[in-house]
Motif scaffolding. Structure first.
Motif, mmCIF file in Angstrom:
data_model
loop_
_atom_site.group_PDB
_atom_site.id
_atom_site.type_symbol
_atom_site.label_atom_id
_atom_site.label_comp_id
_atom_site.label_asym_id
_atom_site.label_seq_id
_atom_site.Cartn_x
_atom_site.Cartn_y
_atom_site.Cartn_z
ATOM 1 N N UNK A 51 -5.545 9.236 -9.845
ATOM 2 C CA UNK A 51 -4.294 9.607 -10.529
ATOM 3 C C UNK A 51 -3.129 8.885 -9.874
ATOM 4 N N UNK A 52 -3.144 7.550 -9.935
ATOM 5 C CA UNK A 52 -2.189 6.803 -9.138
ATOM 6 C C UNK A 52 -1.141 6.008 -9.873
ATOM 7 N N UNK A 53 -1.072 6.052 -11.192
ATOM 8 C CA UNK A 53 -0.129 5.176 -11.884
ATOM 9 C C UNK A 53 1.308 5.515 -11.495
ATOM 10 N N UNK A 54 1.710 6.767 -11.690
ATOM 11 C CA UNK A 54 3.085 7.132 -11.320
ATOM 12 C C UNK A 54 3.230 7.251 -9.815
ATOM 13 N N UNK A 55 2.215 7.826 -9.163
ATOM 14 C CA UNK A 55 2.317 8.072 -7.723
ATOM 15 C C UNK A 55 2.466 6.775 -6.932
ATOM 16 N N UNK A 56 1.769 5.727 -7.333
ATOM 17 C CA UNK A 56 1.798 4.484 -6.562
ATOM 18 C C UNK A 56 3.170 3.823 -6.620
ATOM 19 N N UNK A 57 3.814 3.842 -7.779
ATOM 20 C CA UNK A 57 5.154 3.258 -7.888
ATOM 21 C C UNK A 57 6.145 4.068 -7.057
ATOM 22 N N UNK A 58 5.996 5.369 -7.077
ATOM 23 C CA UNK A 58 6.845 6.269 -6.276
ATOM 24 C C UNK A 58 6.595 6.068 -4.784
ATOM 25 N N UNK A 59 5.335 6.023 -4.382
ATOM 26 C CA UNK A 59 5.009 5.821 -2.972
ATOM 27 C C UNK A 59 5.473 4.453 -2.485
ATOM 28 N N UNK A 60 5.426 3.446 -3.344
ATOM 29 C CA UNK A 60 5.925 2.134 -2.951
ATOM 30 C C UNK A 60 7.386 2.179 -2.564
ATOM 31 N N UNK A 61 8.183 2.895 -3.363
ATOM 32 C CA UNK A 61 9.602 3.065 -3.042
ATOM 33 C C UNK A 61 9.778 3.833 -1.746
ATOM 34 N N UNK A 62 9.049 4.930 -1.576
ATOM 35 C CA UNK A 62 9.167 5.746 -0.372
ATOM 36 C C UNK A 62 8.725 4.974 0.876
ATOM 37 N N UNK A 63 7.656 4.194 0.742
ATOM 38 C CA UNK A 63 7.164 3.422 1.881
ATOM 39 C C UNK A 63 8.196 2.379 2.299
ATOM 40 N N UNK A 64 8.820 1.720 1.328
ATOM 41 C CA UNK A 64 9.860 0.743 1.657
ATOM 42 C C UNK A 64 11.011 1.415 2.398
ATOM 43 N N UNK A 65 11.407 2.587 1.970
ATOM 44 C CA UNK A 65 12.485 3.297 2.664
ATOM 45 C C UNK A 65 12.092 3.659 4.085
#
Length: 430
Positions: A367-381
């Motif tokens: 279940x990673x479509x939305x989660x991965x884009x969100x986690x990418x932003x959080x990881x960059x921060x």
């Protein structure tokens, strides 16, 4: 029937990203993996002025990000609310589940702000209950989510389910109004173009063969040469191997597959999905299915079939599950059959943070479509030391799996056990 042919490739055969002209000697951040997580992380880091290089072992779009079902939603936890409460308590459970809603809200806002066209549509999802007991569990859980998180949700009794799905198989089910779909390969192409425009250097067909720490950072040896990175992000998820051991030893790779039907008559499409919804079902090994964005075909997928089996074996297994729900498709052929990998974790939760000296985000458990884009932003921060980088998943231990060499064999044995249990439940249902 095509052999290992991905339906999504028909519209976006080539992502259209050429490799950067030259490999620099040094970069601020090296990202290994060119899927949703890697590209989303690259976008935010590059826009913050960091020199970023993304390394993908194959062409952009050869992994799960361009091969999945394109189902989007809050992506709630695999353990369910009661399983989460038993493990973490109610306060932590609410925080974990709220992250799913936050991820979906962010995903929707990001697509709108970036003007990314990927056939995104929240038409809702109907999740069918295979048994009456499943229906009652789903009703209790849905009510809990509605009351505690404000999730838009309705239970549909069997007497009314034909308004949602052209099937009499289920004992009713629930409608999750904040679910929907995208064209997954189009989404990845859009993210890759955003990353490239932001200034990230993209290197497809450039596997990282080895990593070694030194005083300057981490030396990455690639097919194109050697580069030293101050920070490394491993975003390989289910396509990890010993070269990206920090992720590989923490996840189990699960083989899944999907099929696309031949074009269907418009009236048949309306019968199958009167409201254009996506679909799921209860069960341990369940099938997901959805109309294509153009409403001309149906896609069915899941863990049906023997792991590693050929396209014909996969198609036969999916057909059996499809006809259980839609017997009216008995004479419909498949135009595409394909498979891919998803990453499961020991605690059935995704993870984000720093482990073994590298940054990780993954383990989305299908279940990673939305989660991965969100986690990418959080990881960059997190890498940038910015505010609002925290998630409810940050303090969940992401420990290496015990007996990792045997984990995938164990997952196959467990899958067979789940299949047997599901078959038993179907035989005994009222």
């Amino acid at each position: 029937m095509a052999e290992q042919s991905v339906y999504w490739d028909e519209e976006v055969l080539h992502i259209g990203i050429a490799a950067a002209s030259a490999l620099p000697k040094t970069v601020d951040i090296a990202i290994i993996g060119g899927g949703y997580t890697g590209m989303a992380t690259a976008i935010h880091l590059a826009r913050a002025g960091r020199q970023v290089a993304v390394f993908e072992a194959g062409e952009i779009g050869t992994g799960c990000s361009a091969r999945n079902g394109g189902m989007v939603g809050p992506s709630f936890h695999k353990l369910g609310t009661q399983g989460l409460i038993a493990r973490y308590g109610e306060t932590k459970t609410l925080a974990l589940l709220r992250e799913g809603l936050n991820a979906l809200d962010y995903f929707e806002d990001f697509l709108r702000e970036e003007n990314l066209d990927c056939d995104f549509r929240l038409a809702g999802r109907f999740r069918g209950s295979r048994t009456q007991a499943d229906y009652e569990v789903q009703a209790r859980e849905g009510d809990w989510l509605k009351q505690n998180l404000g999730l838009p949700f309705d239970m549909i009794p069997k007497s009314e389910q034909r308004s949602e799905i052209g099937s009499d198989f289920y004992k009713g089910g629930g409608v999750y109004h904040r679910d929907g779909g995208v064209q997954p390969r189009t989404l990845l192409a859009a993210l890759a173009r955003c990353a490239e425009k932001a200034g990230a250097l993209l290197f497809p067909n450039c596997a990282v063969e080895n990593m070694q720490k030194d005083r300057e950072g981490t030396i990455l040896k690639t097919r194109a040469g050697q580069v030293t990175a101050t920070e490394v992000v491993v975003a390989t998820n289910a396509y990890s191997d010993r070269r990206t051991s920090a992720m590989h030893k923490r996840i189990v790779r699960i083989d899944t597959g999907a099929v696309a039907t031949e074009p269907l008559a418009p009236e048949l499409m309306r019968e199958l999905s009167p409201k254009g919804r996506t679909f799921g079902e209860s069960g341990r090994i369940f099938m997901w299915f959805r109309p294509t964005p153009d409403m001309r075909r149906f896609i069915f997928g899941g863990r049906m079939g023997r792991p590693g089996g050929d396209a014909q074996q996969r198609a036969n297994a999916v057909r059996a599950s499809m006809l259980r729900v839609f017997p009216q498709l008995d004479h419909v052929g498949f135009s595409h059959v394909w498979s891919g990998n998803v990453a499961y974790t020991g605690d059935h939760a995704p993870h984000i943070g720093r482990e073994d000296g590298v940054w990780l985000a993954g383990g989305y458990c299908g279940s990673g479509v939305t989660r991965s884009v969100y986690f990418g932003m959080k990881l960059a921060r997190k890498i940038l030391g910015q505010r609002h980088s925290d998630t409810a998943f940050d303090d969940l231990p992401f420990s290496p799996l015990p007996f990792r060499p045997f984990a995938e064999f164990g997952a196959k044995v467990l899958t067979k056990w789940y299949v047997w249990q599901d078959a038993r439940d179907l035989r005994s249902r009222q």
